[in-house]
Every structure is written in C-alpha cells, then in structure tokens.
Design a protein around this motif. Sequence first.
Motif, PDB file in Angstrom:
ATOM      1  N   GLU A 118       9.978 114.266  54.929  1.00  0.00           N
ATOM      2  CA  GLU A 118      10.004 113.956  56.139  1.00  0.00           C
ATOM      3  C   GLU A 118      11.625 114.118  56.825  1.00  0.00           C
ATOM      4  O   GLU A 118      11.613 115.225  58.115  1.00  0.00           O
ATOM      5  N   SER A 180      -3.125 113.399  50.784  1.00  0.00           N
ATOM      6  CA  SER A 180      -2.971 113.714  51.909  1.00  0.00           C
ATOM      7  C   SER A 180      -1.778 113.255  53.035  1.00  0.00           C
ATOM      8  O   SER A 180      -0.741 113.894  53.366  1.00  0.00           O
ATOM      9  N   LEU A 185       2.577 116.687  53.883  1.00  0.00           N
ATOM     10  CA  LEU A 185       2.042 118.500  54.368  1.00  0.00           C
ATOM     11  C   LEU A 185       2.081 118.543  53.025  1.00  0.00           C
ATOM     12  O   LEU A 185       2.076 120.602  53.395  1.00  0.00           O
ATOM     13  N   CYS A 188      -1.008 121.813  52.966  1.00  0.00           N
ATOM     14  CA  CYS A 188      -0.715 122.610  53.377  1.00  0.00           C
ATOM     15  C   CYS A 188      -0.824 124.121  52.130  1.00  0.00           C
ATOM     16  O   CYS A 188      -1.937 125.140  52.445  1.00  0.00           O
ATOM     17  N   SER A 266       2.865 130.309  57.130  1.00  0.00           N
ATOM     18  CA  SER A 266       3.257 128.926  57.040  1.00  0.00           C
ATOM     19  C   SER A 266       3.646 128.574  54.905  1.00  0.00           C
ATOM     20  O   SER A 266       2.993 129.698  54.750  1.00  0.00           O
ATOM     21  N   THR A 322       4.488 118.526  60.791  1.00  0.00           N
ATOM     22  CA  THR A 322       4.171 119.081  60.201  1.00  0.00           C
ATOM     23  C   THR A 322       6.159 119.803  59.981  1.00  0.00           C
ATOM     24  O   THR A 322       6.383 120.676  59.645  1.00  0.00           O
ATOM     25  N   GLN A 324       7.886 119.122  58.082  1.00  0.00           N
ATOM     26  CA  GLN A 324       8.050 119.065  55.765  1.00  0.00           C
ATOM     27  C   GLN A 324       8.078 120.037  55.861  1.00  0.00           C
ATOM     28  O   GLN A 324       7.799 120.505  54.785  1.00  0.00           O
ATOM     29  N   LEU A 325       7.489 121.255  56.594  1.00  0.00           N
ATOM     30  CA  LEU A 325       6.625 122.508  55.485  1.00  0.00           C
ATOM     31  C   LEU A 325       7.575 123.474  56.469  1.00  0.00           C
ATOM     32  O   LEU A 325       8.028 123.645  57.313  1.00  0.00           O
ATOM     33  N   ALA A 364      -7.982 116.227  55.381  1.00  0.00           N
ATOM     34  CA  ALA A 364      -6.404 116.073  55.994  1.00  0.00           C
ATOM     35  C   ALA A 364      -6.948 115.090  57.397  1.00  0.00           C
ATOM     36  O   ALA A 364      -6.044 114.300  57.101  1.00  0.00           O
ATOM     37  N   ASP A 480       2.370 114.716  63.009  1.00  0.00           N
ATOM     38  CA  ASP A 480       1.321 116.241  62.658  1.00  0.00           C
ATOM     39  C   ASP A 480       0.147 116.556  62.135  1.00  0.00           C
ATOM     40  O   ASP A 480      -0.234 116.999  62.139  1.00  0.00           O
TER      41      ASP A 480
END
Length: 635
Positions: A118, A180, A185, A188, A266, A322, A324-325, A364, A480
């Motif tokens: 994060e 989760s 994340l 995902c 993604s 999100t 982090q993704l 999630a 998130d």
Amino acid sequence: MPVSSVLTSQRLARGGHGFWRGLPRRFVRLKSASVSEPDRRGSDEEPLWEATSALPFTRARIGSFFQERPELKNPFLEDALLRGYLRRHLPHEAVYSDLRAFGERVSKEVDEWGRECEVTPPRLVHFDPWGRRVDHIVTSPAWKRMKELSAQEGLVAIGYERSFGEWSRVYQMSKLYIYSPSSGLYTCPLAMTDGAAKVIQSLGGSRLVEEAFRRLTSRQPEHFWTSGQWMTERQGGSDVANGTETVAVPQTDGWYKLHGFKWFTSATDADVTLTLARVQDRAGATTPGSKGLSLFYAEVSRGEDGRLRGVEVQRLKDKLGTRQLPTAELLLDGLPAHRLSEEGRGVASIANMLTITRIHNSVAAAAAMRRVVHLARDYSSRRTAFGKLLKDHPLHMQTLSRMEVESRGAFLLMMDVCRLLGREECDVATQLDSHLLRLLTPVVKLYTGKQAVAVVSECLESFGGQGYIEDTGLPGILRDAQVLSIWEGTTNVLSLDVLRSVTRSSGMVLHAYFTHVKSLLAGSSSVSSPAPAVKAVESALSELEGFVQAAAARSPSYLQLSARDLAYSLARIYTGALLIDHACWKGASPSDTYAALRWCEQDLCPVSTNHRRGHYDSNTIPLDAALVFDRPRQG
C-alpha cells in the motif's frame, strides 16, 4: 534592572502571583531576579523557575497516554462462523491445520507485506538512463513475495487439485477469505489467474496453453505464472461487444498479431493475459458486434533489446483505491497471440472466467467486512470513552452486532455459491445446482459488493478519528472496498444479467431458486428458536412469487426497472434461508440463531414493496429523468 524584572520582583516580594501559589513547592525552584552577573544580559532572558520533577507536557514530553492499537489476531481462529461452517461441511483435520497455520502466518507476517504494498505502490519507468524505451512497471519487494506465497500456499492450485472433491473450492475460497484483507490486493491477479486457468481448462488446446495451465496452477514459485485480463477499451467496460476495437491480424504460422488500445488492464505485470479482438479477413474487414469477437492468449515478454514485444505501457491509472495493484493503459502494436476460442465465440468463451472472477470479488467483499468487524471488536476492548470501555456501551455493541449480521450473511451467501461451483466442476451438480449457480453468481457479486462499502464505512466510525487517519491502514480498506461494486460488472449491469439468466432459462433458474429456498426452510421445522425468521422468509418468498407472476404480464421495461430490486430481493431471501439453515444444525450456537432473526427483520423483498408503490410503472420513466435533469427556471 529591566522594568519586567522589577515588576516580577515586586510580585514575588508580595508573596507571589496566584499562579505560583497554586503550584506544589516540589515543582518549582525560583531563581533570584535581583542579582545580576556582569557578563550576562538582563534576567528577563533567564527562566524564573525550573521544573524539579517531570511535567507531563514539555518539549519532547508529550504525555504518558497512548491509545492501544487494535490487534490482528489469527483470522481463522477468531472467526466462529468460518470454523463452524467448515466443521459442518468439511470436517477434515488437514484443512483445519492448514487454515490455522496460514491464519497465523497472515497475522504475524503477511499483513505487514500488504501494508508495504500500500505505501510503496507500483510506478512506471518509461525509459532507461540512455533513452531506450523499456516500460518497466516497478513493484515493491512485498508484491513479489505475495506471488511466491500464492504459489506455496496453493491459492489457485487448491481449486484444481481437487483433493477434497466437490468441497475443494470451499477450501480454496476459505483460504483466500483469510488472506484477502492482508494481501495488498494480490487477490486481484489471483482471481484473473484462476479465471484464465478455468477458461484454458474448459477450451483445451495446444501444448502451449497446456503448459500455461500447468504454470497458472503451480505450487512452485519458480514456475508459477499469473494472468492479466485485458478487456476494457475506450468505448466501453461491460459492453465489450460494441466497445472492442482491437484487431487480430492472422500470420502465416497460425498465430496472430494484435493491434489496439486497452484502456484498463489490471495486474499489468502478469506473465500472460487473455484478451478479446476482432479477426481481420484478407481485405482487412472485421465483423461487428459480439459475433466478431474471439478470445486470445498472449504471453508478456521482452525482446533482446529489452523492450516489451508488441506492447507499450502508456501510463498507470491513478485510482481511488487498489493503489497496490498496477493497472495501466496499453497500446498493443503487434502483440503475438494465440487464438483460444473458435472464431467469433470470444464472448461465450469468457463466461467461465466471469463466473470465477465474480466469485473472487464476493470473497474479497465478505473478507473485507469480516476484517473490519474483527478489528472493531478488538478495539472495543482497548478503547475507553466516557468512563468505560467501548464494549461496555450498549449502543456501540448494537452497532457492531448489526455489522456482524451483515458479515455473516455475506459469508454464507458467498460460500454457498462456492459450494455450487465445486459441485459443477466435479460433475456432481444436479440441474437445480447448475441453475442456482447461474442465477446466484451475479447476485452474490452485486449484493456483497454493496454490503462491503456500507459495512466498512460504518465500521471506520467505530474507531473515531483514527478511522480517518491514513497510517492506521483503516481508510485504505474503505477505498479498496469501493471497487468491489464496480469491477466485473456494476450493480445495474449485473442486475440485468440476472434478468437475462431468467429469460434464457425460460424461468428455470427461478424455479430452482424457489425449490431450494423451500427445502432449506423445511429443515428448520424441528427447531423452534428461529421460527420468526422462518415466517419472515416464507412470507417474502410468497411475495416474490407473486411479483414474478405479475411482472410476467408486463412490458419488458417494467422488468428492467425492477431488476435492481429483484436482485436485492433474491439475495436477502436466500441469505435469510441460509442463516436459518445454519442456525438449525446440531453444532449451531445461540449467536447463529440471533443472527438469523436479526437478518430477517429487514425488508426481505423490496421488489414487492416497490411494485405495490408503483415504482416500475411506465409513467415513472419521464419523471425520473425530469428529476435528475431538473434545471433552474429562467427569469
């Protein structure tokens, strides 16, 4: 002597100002204000007193009280409902031991990795120091450790090893449910990896994709691959049939080269991806609509010059949550790809993938609710306000209990869909099971997604101001959660999908629904404690049947306007039946019964309520539009 010193001396001579008289003697040692040293400036620059023992607030001393933070304990051992559900349906010591050990690892180690993901989000490096385009997406070390962990723990593999038969998906999703909220994340890319493996398994194909399947489901970190999902283009998200412009140019070796612009991709750092494109004929023409779309498999690799083959990363998305993704806009400029589906069968081929990713989405959502409720529960035993701990304030406990009821309902609804998926994959599903899976997959995704936003938001309040402070990690849970009602189909899109499932099955999915709910209620006949809840569900089910019959005689627009409320009604009634069923098994606790009673006190069938109020009548359409676009009158 300066005037200020004279005045001070006079006050001291008279016995001192009231302020000084109010201080205990042990705190104050007065300095002489009448003696002046030759090499020093006036005494107005010297302190007149010094603390002889520590004051609570002075310079670096900021007080002795610090609020204890909530503690993340083993999320498996702390979850009574999860443990009870598995004890009832999957009473295997191997499962229990694995989840217990994994829960300990999550609380002691993995949660810190998630926090690192994060605070160290991915960044895009377009060029190397010498000006060559490289398009490197740089992720944190913790993100890379998450990939290794996912392989080691079998977070995808468990669903395909099927060591526990039809309950293997329940086992897999239980593990993901624990993981989760601490995953940064990473769930995902795991969802898309699971979805890609499902598609490849169902379609079969060449040695190339067989090798990909082995890697996507591997437990060996050095062999494990993740998959992206590159579907969304500029013209549309869910409307891929009309929004996909990417073209696939056939090559002489049987491969294709893809050219197009993917607006939202993604897990862009994945090893492989699935994507849709339109095959060009020899004249360069393509077929419009869903009939022109085919599904392709591509590996993300680099050439000898270090550049991505056939891909340019335009930019990373700046998202609400999100973070982090890695999510990017991509230009596909000759990306080598293998066609997975039959030509023109791309949309049909991704149906299995959507089932998987929507179920992951609901996992999630349920997991986010469970995590914040657990943290709030722990905090209530540590935080004192108005003379007593939060847990001793009845109103606070009532608020947390309402969130607990929502979390329990979401968990049972999600787990029942996982159960149905497992039965279908192991070829033991009845026709009723298959119809239920088709109907409930969009229902569980849309309903738990909305629940998660509401429950997480409410739960942040239970921490007071700290729930709004970024470095506690709590606000990130809410950011998130917001994506859960958007990804893999918004609430309205999925509500219309529910209607499609009814239409395409000629109503058989609803017949299966009514049959199964009644069978769940029948099992409670020998237990009296949940009787009010049973009565409420029976009444709501009757109302729903009445609505379905009435709506069948109305225009298509009537059903379309009711779609959202219909989906909510299906979710609430079915969840109520599941809570009752769980409360009636021999290992149930009084809390299981109380949760069922509380759930069933709400309006279980809002579609019937709003049907009686005329919300879906045709005259409301222009009124709704007029209200939304109301403008100030001129003059």
